[in-house]
Design a protein around this motif. Sequence first.
Motif, PDB file in Angstrom:
ATOM      1  N   LEU A 139       0.822  -1.205   0.000  1.00 60.68           N
ATOM      2  CA  LEU A 139       0.000   0.000   0.000  1.00 60.68           C
ATOM      3  C   LEU A 139       0.857   1.257   0.000  1.00 60.68           C
ATOM      4  N   ARG A 140       1.935   1.225   0.743  1.00 61.04           N
ATOM      5  CA  ARG A 140       2.793   2.403   0.816  1.00 61.04           C
ATOM      6  C   ARG A 140       3.501   2.670  -0.506  1.00 61.04           C
ATOM      7  N   ASP A 141       3.969   1.604  -1.161  1.00 64.02           N
ATOM      8  CA  ASP A 141       4.641   1.766  -2.457  1.00 64.02           C
ATOM      9  C   ASP A 141       3.695   2.382  -3.486  1.00 64.02           C
ATOM     10  N   PHE A 142       2.481   1.864  -3.484  1.00 68.43           N
ATOM     11  CA  PHE A 142       1.496   2.360  -4.441  1.00 68.43           C
ATOM     12  C   PHE A 142       1.177   3.827  -4.175  1.00 68.43           C
ATOM     13  N   THR A 143       1.057   4.205  -2.897  1.00 66.26           N
ATOM     14  CA  THR A 143       0.745   5.588  -2.558  1.00 66.26           C
ATOM     15  C   THR A 143       1.839   6.535  -3.031  1.00 66.26           C
ATOM     16  N   VAL A 144       3.087   6.147  -2.835  1.00 69.58           N
ATOM     17  CA  VAL A 144       4.199   6.986  -3.286  1.00 69.58           C
ATOM     18  C   VAL A 144       4.158   7.153  -4.804  1.00 69.58           C
ATOM     19  N   ALA A 145       3.848   6.057  -5.511  1.00 68.41           N
ATOM     20  CA  ALA A 145       3.768   6.122  -6.974  1.00 68.41           C
ATOM     21  C   ALA A 145       2.668   7.080  -7.415  1.00 68.41           C
ATOM     22  N   VAL A 146       1.529   7.048  -6.721  1.00 72.11           N
ATOM     23  CA  VAL A 146       0.428   7.954  -7.062  1.00 72.11           C
ATOM     24  C   VAL A 146       0.817   9.403  -6.810  1.00 72.11           C
ATOM     25  N   LEU A 147       1.425   9.657  -5.653  1.00 71.95           N
ATOM     26  CA  LEU A 147       1.822  11.025  -5.320  1.00 71.95           C
ATOM     27  C   LEU A 147       2.902  11.553  -6.254  1.00 71.95           C
ATOM     28  N   ARG A 148       3.763  10.640  -6.714  1.00 70.88           N
ATOM     29  CA  ARG A 148       4.844  11.041  -7.620  1.00 70.88           C
ATOM     30  C   ARG A 148       4.326  11.335  -9.019  1.00 70.88           C
ATOM     31  N   ASP A 149       3.479  10.449  -9.547  1.00 70.53           N
ATOM     32  CA  ASP A 149       3.036  10.554 -10.939  1.00 70.53           C
ATOM     33  C   ASP A 149       1.768  11.380 -11.121  1.00 70.53           C
ATOM     34  N   ARG A 150       0.971  11.510 -10.022  1.00 65.48           N
ATOM     35  CA  ARG A 150      -0.277  12.269 -10.069  1.00 65.48           C
ATOM     36  C   ARG A 150      -1.112  11.931 -11.317  1.00 65.48           C
ATOM     37  N   PRO A 151      -1.553  10.677 -11.456  1.00 62.55           N
ATOM     38  CA  PRO A 151      -2.302  10.269 -12.656  1.00 62.55           C
ATOM     39  C   PRO A 151      -3.676  10.921 -12.726  1.00 62.55           C
ATOM     40  N   TYR A 195      -0.148  -0.227 -12.655  1.00 59.65           N
ATOM     41  CA  TYR A 195       0.875  -0.337 -11.612  1.00 59.65           C
ATOM     42  C   TYR A 195       0.968  -1.755 -11.060  1.00 59.65           C
ATOM     43  N   PHE A 196      -0.170  -2.312 -10.654  1.00 60.67           N
ATOM     44  CA  PHE A 196      -0.135  -3.637 -10.041  1.00 60.67           C
ATOM     45  C   PHE A 196       0.136  -4.743 -11.061  1.00 60.67           C
ATOM     46  N   SER A 197      -0.204  -4.492 -12.330  1.00 58.93           N
ATOM     47  CA  SER A 197       0.167  -5.456 -13.370  1.00 58.93           C
ATOM     48  C   SER A 197       1.683  -5.539 -13.492  1.00 58.93           C
ATOM     49  N   LYS A 198       2.342  -4.380 -13.438  1.00 57.92           N
ATOM     50  CA  LYS A 198       3.804  -4.364 -13.516  1.00 57.92           C
ATOM     51  C   LYS A 198       4.424  -5.015 -12.280  1.00 57.92           C
ATOM     52  N   VAL A 199       3.831  -4.744 -11.120  1.00 58.59           N
ATOM     53  CA  VAL A 199       4.339  -5.356  -9.888  1.00 58.59           C
ATOM     54  C   VAL A 199       4.234  -6.876  -9.972  1.00 58.59           C
ATOM     55  N   LYS A 200       3.124  -7.351 -10.493  1.00 53.78           N
ATOM     56  CA  LYS A 200       2.932  -8.791 -10.607  1.00 53.78           C
ATOM     57  C   LYS A 200       3.951  -9.407 -11.560  1.00 53.78           C
ATOM     58  N   GLU A 201       4.267  -8.696 -12.631  1.00 55.14           N
ATOM     59  CA  GLU A 201       5.210  -9.219 -13.616  1.00 55.14           C
ATOM     60  C   GLU A 201       6.641  -9.259 -13.072  1.00 55.14           C
ATOM     61  N   THR A 202       7.025  -8.231 -12.394  1.00 54.44           N
ATOM     62  CA  THR A 202       8.419  -8.154 -11.945  1.00 54.44           C
ATOM     63  C   THR A 202       8.664  -8.901 -10.652  1.00 54.44           C
ATOM     64  N   ARG A 203       7.717  -8.769  -9.682  1.00 52.82           N
ATOM     65  CA  ARG A 203       7.890  -9.414  -8.371  1.00 52.82           C
ATOM     66  C   ARG A 203       9.232  -9.063  -7.749  1.00 52.82           C
ATOM     67  N   LYS A 204       9.704  -7.865  -8.017  1.00 56.73           N
ATOM     68  CA  LYS A 204      10.996  -7.447  -7.485  1.00 56.73           C
ATOM     69  C   LYS A 204      10.776  -6.399  -6.410  1.00 56.73           C
ATOM     70  N   PRO A 205      11.607  -6.393  -5.364  1.00 60.03           N
ATOM     71  CA  PRO A 205      11.488  -5.367  -4.334  1.00 60.03           C
ATOM     72  C   PRO A 205      11.830  -4.001  -4.884  1.00 60.03           C
ATOM     73  N   LYS A 206      11.203  -2.994  -4.345  1.00 61.36           N
ATOM     74  CA  LYS A 206      11.468  -1.638  -4.795  1.00 61.36           C
ATOM     75  C   LYS A 206      12.857  -1.183  -4.366  1.00 61.36           C
ATOM     76  N   ASP A 248      -7.135   3.411 -13.797  1.00 58.86           N
ATOM     77  CA  ASP A 248      -6.269   2.908 -14.862  1.00 58.86           C
ATOM     78  C   ASP A 248      -4.821   2.829 -14.378  1.00 58.86           C
ATOM     79  N   PHE A 249      -4.422   3.823 -13.635  1.00 64.15           N
ATOM     80  CA  PHE A 249      -3.061   3.829 -13.101  1.00 64.15           C
ATOM     81  C   PHE A 249      -2.830   2.630 -12.180  1.00 64.15           C
ATOM     82  N   ALA A 250      -3.839   2.338 -11.322  1.00 68.90           N
ATOM     83  CA  ALA A 250      -3.718   1.214 -10.387  1.00 68.90           C
ATOM     84  C   ALA A 250      -3.604  -0.112 -11.129  1.00 68.90           C
TER      85      ALA A 250
END
Length: 369
Positions: free
Chosen positions: A13-25, A35-46, A30-32
């Motif tokens: 939740l925190r990672d996603f919030t930072v991404a929203v605040l940074r990119d301001r979609p 975002y979560f599609s990419k997270v699922k594909e990479t499965r890598k820590p930030k 659509d952004f969510a």
Amino acid sequence: MSLEIPDGLGDLLRDFTVAVLRDRPNDLYDFAVDYFSKVKETRKPKSIPMYVIVDEDDEGAGEPDKEQFKPKTRKYNRYARRQSVSAERYDPEADDDDEDKVIYPKTDEQRERLTEAVCGILLFRCLEPEQMQDVIDAMFEKAVKPGEYVIHQGDDGDNFYVIDHGLYDVLVNVNDQEKKIHRFDNRGSFGELALMYNMPRSASIVAVSDGVLWAMDRNSFRRIILRSAFKKRKMYEELLENVTMLKSLEPYERMNLADALVTRNFSDGETIIAQGDEADGMYFVESGMIRVTINHPEGGEEEVGRHGAGKYFGELALIENKPRSANVYAIGKVKVAFLERDSFERLLGPCLDIMKRNSEIYKNYTESS
């Protein structure tokens, strides 16, 4: 039973919030999805820590002792990475204890200001009127001065805050420096995540101007907000399980749908939807009976059906992007669960084929009338 918070949920939740605040979609949904599609594909820590804040990302609770609200002067590492928090578990199925209720006396003017401040907060939209009164009773007023820290990053949660007025900056520690990532301008709320998930504060909130906040302690927040949300989801899940159309949904899809529903109440004879109106969502009948009619070109209405709990209506106009094709009236007291248009399009994709087949009933009737 006790609520078990899945491992990693707070970080996600925190990672996603930072991404929203940074990119301001422009489009958060659509952004969510992206975002979560990419997270699922990479499965890598930030590569950087995740922070949460803003209207819905910082939390607090604690005893409403005024001493707790003095600016903190002790020296410590406020920006240390998350530590384990040993906080009590909250059982939303446990009986409420009236002795735990907190009531702060307020003048009529204070109650009016507080009511206006909380009316637009998403967190409260699932509450019944009597629960909203509990919220207003449990909140107390806190004045702040410019430069005063309301929340320190890394602290345990103590209170949930609603802004009456004032400017407040949201600061996170990046490379040992505080960076502003958001500003609240005379409206909003913050502090709930730390209370909901027993996590330390993920950001600092500092007053930029003179201002006033309304605060609610941890125990009151959990008793009113978490218990209400749990009961609402459980009630709606049971309702949705009995809707034949939704059998094609996976359990987690029904859960998401339950979270998106909002209760609306109607009195006897009241119009729920009117033929010709623009569609703003669809409805599920929680309790009571509804009467469906169709307007005739030459005048008058013809009743085409009555329905009770578990039935749904209002989807046809959404499917075909057309005005309402019928009138729906309450028979006696009626309670419905309302699903707004955006949530309908996002959550009910798997059911659209079934809905389209059912919509032929309306079309066939209209053509034969």
